[in-house]
Design a protein around this motif. Sequence first.
Motif, PDB file in Angstrom:
ATOM      1  N   HIS A   1      22.993  60.708  47.607  1.00 13.09           N
ATOM      2  CA  HIS A   1      22.805  59.538  46.789  1.00 13.09           C
ATOM      3  C   HIS A   1      21.783  59.734  45.726  1.00 13.09           C
ATOM      4  O   HIS A   1      21.081  58.733  45.324  1.00 13.09           O
TER       5      HIS A   1
ATOM      6  N   CYS B   1      29.760  61.187  50.881  1.00 15.00           N
ATOM      7  CA  CYS B   1      29.015  61.809  49.698  1.00 15.00           C
ATOM      8  C   CYS B   1      27.958  62.815  50.124  1.00 15.00           C
ATOM      9  O   CYS B   1      27.344  62.751  51.288  1.00 15.00           O
TER      10      CYS B   1
ATOM     11  N   CYS C   1      28.376  57.498  54.362  1.00 22.38           N
ATOM     12  CA  CYS C   1      29.522  57.876  53.553  1.00 22.38           C
ATOM     13  C   CYS C   1      29.813  59.195  53.549  1.00 22.38           C
ATOM     14  O   CYS C   1      28.967  60.157  54.074  1.00 22.38           O
TER      15      CYS C   1
ATOM     16  N   CYS D   1      29.548  54.694  45.559  1.00 27.60           N
ATOM     17  CA  CYS D   1      29.871  56.240  45.848  1.00 27.60           C
ATOM     18  C   CYS D   1      30.496  56.852  44.785  1.00 27.60           C
ATOM     19  O   CYS D   1      30.223  58.065  44.190  1.00 27.60           O
TER      20      CYS D   1
HETATM   21 ZN   LIG Z   1      28.417  57.770  49.147  1.00 25.66          ZN
END
Ligand SMILES: [Zn+2]
Length: 383
Positions: free
Chosen positions: A347, A344, A342, A320
């Motif tokens: 990606h 974020c 996650c 990340c």
């Molecule tokens: Zn991430």
Amino acid sequence: MKLFENTKKGFFIARPNRFIIECMVEEKKVRAYLPNPGRLKELLLPGSTLYMVSQKSSCKYKYMCVATEKDGVPVLLHTHLNNRVARYLIEHDRIPGLEGAEVIRPEVTVGSSRFDFLLNHKGKEVLLEVKSCTLFSGKIAMFPDAPTIRGKRHLEELKMLSGGNRKCAVLFIVHSNAPEYFLPDYHTDLEFSKTLLSVSQDVMVKAVSVSWNKDISLRKTVKDLIVPWDIIRNEAHDSGSYIVMLKLNKSMDISVGSLGNVRFKKGYYLYVGSAKKNLSSRIARHQRRRKNLFWHIDYLRKYADHCASFPLRASSDLECEIAGALNEISQWNILKFGSSDCGCDSHLFGISDDPSHLPKFINLLLDFRINRLEYLLTACKCK
Ligand SMILES: [Zn+2]
């Protein structure tokens, strides 16, 4: 020690193939010979200063590039001269641990293998293999910058040949005085790195750094570099993160599993993922076009070409953090792509120019592959 009488300044433009570069010399664009098979991506950036020497009139190219510059200091690129440097260092007692050694013969064949030097050191024979290292950042140098099956074989042979009245050694000459540590580059060549680790009990592993003046004469200081074996043992595994670079040749809508229909602009895509084990086979899977569609990236891979993969092996989870850094250097991202588990935004990152030539991407790789190790080195105080 001075290698050339006269050098001319040049400026790097491009590298059409491994041994040819395009550059500006005396305000003319020329092609020149580059005697170095390494990738050199971190050194040969557009505009990098080059040191050129004239070649004989019978040569195809008028100039040969012998060095470049990093942080205003020349870095020798002429790998064929590396053994001359090694010989000078040996004969001037500059290799710690090999003081007093004499060269019996260069280019010595034992069995079916050839090694760079046979030395006499305190009555013992020493078989020495020399490697030139031009991959470094901050306090750390790494080798190789491209996978080397030959290098791995050399290490295995040195281990087999050591014993009795014969010692075997490998010497890495790092062409910059900035580094203090040397590590095998397990990101690029895990097999070479594991082999270096496994032979290190039987084969003397030495790394020294040298540096060059602007007239390509050798400076006096030669530094004995620390090889932090504990860190290598801890980090050199087939696990960590990776970046896969894909190229989409035209803009299109692609159905991406749970994300539904997504618009992808034409351009380059950088995808970051991680694997707790078998990182190499995960990367190999991304390279294949035909497979069951499992990850988001599999849907894009059906339509995009695979350009390159960059393993970033580490014991800690950097995925990340790498995504955050890619977000900074890219032009767009695909929301929630590869980041369902996650926090974020994404990606997967888009960029219109080939990232493998962009300094900001090359520096990002150096940051996560090399500079980050400085924290570990400071924490463990390897001496
Ligand atoms: Zn991430």
